[in-house]
Design an enzyme around this catalytic site. Structure first.
Site, PDB file in Angstrom:
ATOM      1  N   CYS A  77      -2.044   6.134  -0.552  1.00  0.00           N
ATOM      2  CA  CYS A  77      -1.755   5.071   0.425  1.00  0.00           C
ATOM      3  C   CYS A  77      -0.823   5.529   1.545  1.00  0.00           C
ATOM      4  CB  CYS A  77      -1.099   3.883  -0.269  1.00  0.00           C
ATOM      5  SG  CYS A  77      -1.969   3.293  -1.709  1.00  0.00           S
TER       6      CYS A  77
HETATM    7  O1  KQY Z   1      -1.531   0.405  -1.297  1.00  0.00           O
HETATM    8  C1  KQY Z   1      -1.502   0.383  -0.121  1.00  0.00           C
HETATM    9  N1  KQY Z   1      -2.474   0.945   0.543  1.00  0.00           N
HETATM   10  C2  KQY Z   1      -0.465  -0.272   0.650  1.00  0.00           C
HETATM   11  C3  KQY Z   1       0.422  -1.133  -0.138  1.00  0.00           C
HETATM   12  C4  KQY Z   1       1.319  -1.901   0.749  1.00  0.00           C
HETATM   13  C5  KQY Z   1       2.335  -2.626   0.019  1.00  0.00           C
HETATM   14  C6  KQY Z   1       3.326  -3.275   0.905  1.00  0.00           C
HETATM   15  N2  KQY Z   1       4.444  -3.702   0.140  1.00  0.00           N
END
Ligand code: KQY
Length: 367
Positions: free
Chosen positions: A357
């Site tokens: 992520c």
């Molecule tokens: O997992 C993701 N791609 C992003 C997670 C964002 C979480 C914000 N607190």
């Protein structure tokens, strides 16, 4: 940089797989104190370890605020390029462009609409305007034309491509009310095929339990080669993840990909012990809009599937769990020509995502 209104597919562009060669990776320096506990220090240490490994085999660009520039420069290896950019948080997978490539080896970026994983319906922060502008700024930085798809809300973590015409995604995320409620599933599928230059979408029903992104695919299932995936799994029928993973497995077992191959599924265990927020970790997070962003005991969406593939390595999240080594062993089999790099990832997970992520690949390009 040109802003294009045409479609990648019509122009002969498609999304390569992550395991194909990269010319670089993009990350964003973590700073937001309601996302990253303890003012972000622990998360930054984890980001630096990841940056060191990525920059071994590809050019790494890290976006950073002016406030954090000096800290980031001191902490990151000199071969990492820092670029000042205003962002709302550090989820490069979701806010950087998705790059598409054509047969001549040219690349272009896709600038999806971003509304913090669900906008005012069930989004995770407000405002998100800075994040919504990141993709176009990166295309500017890399002199790459950009497809304007801001009318369609999508995060990079909600799609995976095998580079041979097949996309995987989750229904729980792409059909969520906070993204594109005016579109039918068929219209969303058409948009994906058009933008990603693909022929087939495999819709997995669910993702990882308690994943606050409405269950991004990149936490539950990932391509390891054309026709091959790993799927997050538990044998424990009492675990809330069991039914979610079982539904995905059934779908995969009954699907063929765009080239009519049966999909080989390897099961990748989730951690044996749920990874949950401690009281201390919660106390070290700033409030958002007067409210805590996490609560003690809250189960985090820990998954080994959220790995990132570089040109020479696979960076695999580790949680201090009995299954850490099993995950490394399985991924070593999947990627025999890359070094498997275990990364202690709890300090990233607390932010709500993991290694995949916080990274976005840029495919190699010729021009
Ligand atoms: O997992 C993701 N791609 C992003 C997670 C964002 C979480 C914000 N607190």
């Amino acid at each position: 940089m040109r802003i294009l209104k045409s479609s990648p597919k019509a122009d002969g562009f498609f999304m390569p797989a992550e395991f194909e060669p990269h010319c670089g990776t993009i990350m964003i320096w973590p700073e937001r104190a309601d996302s990253w506990q303890g003012g972000g220090y622990a998360a930054r240490r984890a980001f630096v370890k990841i940056a060191r490994i990525i920059s071994r085999s590809e050019q790494l660009t890290v976006l950073v605020s002016s406030d954090q520039y000096e800290n980031a420069r001191a902490a990151l290896p000199s071969e990492v390029r820092l670029c000042e950019c205003t962002t709302d948080d550090s989820w490069a997978r979701d806010t950087a462009p998705t790059f598409v490539k054509n047969a001549k080896g040219e690349i272009r970026g896709i600038d999806w609409g971003f509304n913090a994983w669900g906008g005012l319906e069930d989004g995770l922060y407000f405002p998100w305007d800075n994040d919504n502008h990141v993709a176009r700024k990166i295309c500017d930085l890399f002199f790459k034309d950009t497809y304007c798809c801001r009318d369609f809300i999508l995060e990079g973590g909600s799609i995976h491509s095998d580079g041979e015409g097949t996309i995987i995604t989750t229904e729980s995320c792409l059909l969520s009310r906070g993204r594109n409620p005016h579109m039918t599933k068929a219209q969303i599928e058409e948009k994906l095929l058009d933008c990603l230059g693909a022929e087939k979408v495999i819709w997995l029903p669910r993702g990882i339990y308690n994943d606050e992104t409405n269950e991004h695919v990149d936490n539950v299932c990932a391509f390891t080669a054309p026709g091959e995936v790993v799927l997050a799994w538990t044998d424990n029928k009492n675990d809330p993840q069991y039914a979610l993973s079982a539904a995905c497995l059934e779908k995969l077992e009954n699907s063929t990909d765009a080239r009519d191959r049966k999909i080989k599924v390897r099961l990748l265990p989730i951690p044996k012990n749920p990874v949950c927020m401690t009281q201390k970790e919660c106390e070290e997070l700033d409030l958002w809009d007067g409210e805590p962003t996490r609560t003690p005991g809250e189960r985090l969406a820990a998954s080994y599937v959220n790995f990132y593939i570089t040109n020479d390595a696979v960076l695999v999240p580790q949680f201090g769990d009995d299954m850490d080594k099993t995950a490394i062993d399985i991924l070593s089999e999947c990627f025999p020509y890359r070094t498997i790099e275990p990364i202690a990832a709890r300090d990233i997970l607390i932010g709500g995502g993991n290694i995949h992520c916080i990274t976005q690949q840029i495919p190699t390009f010729t021009i």
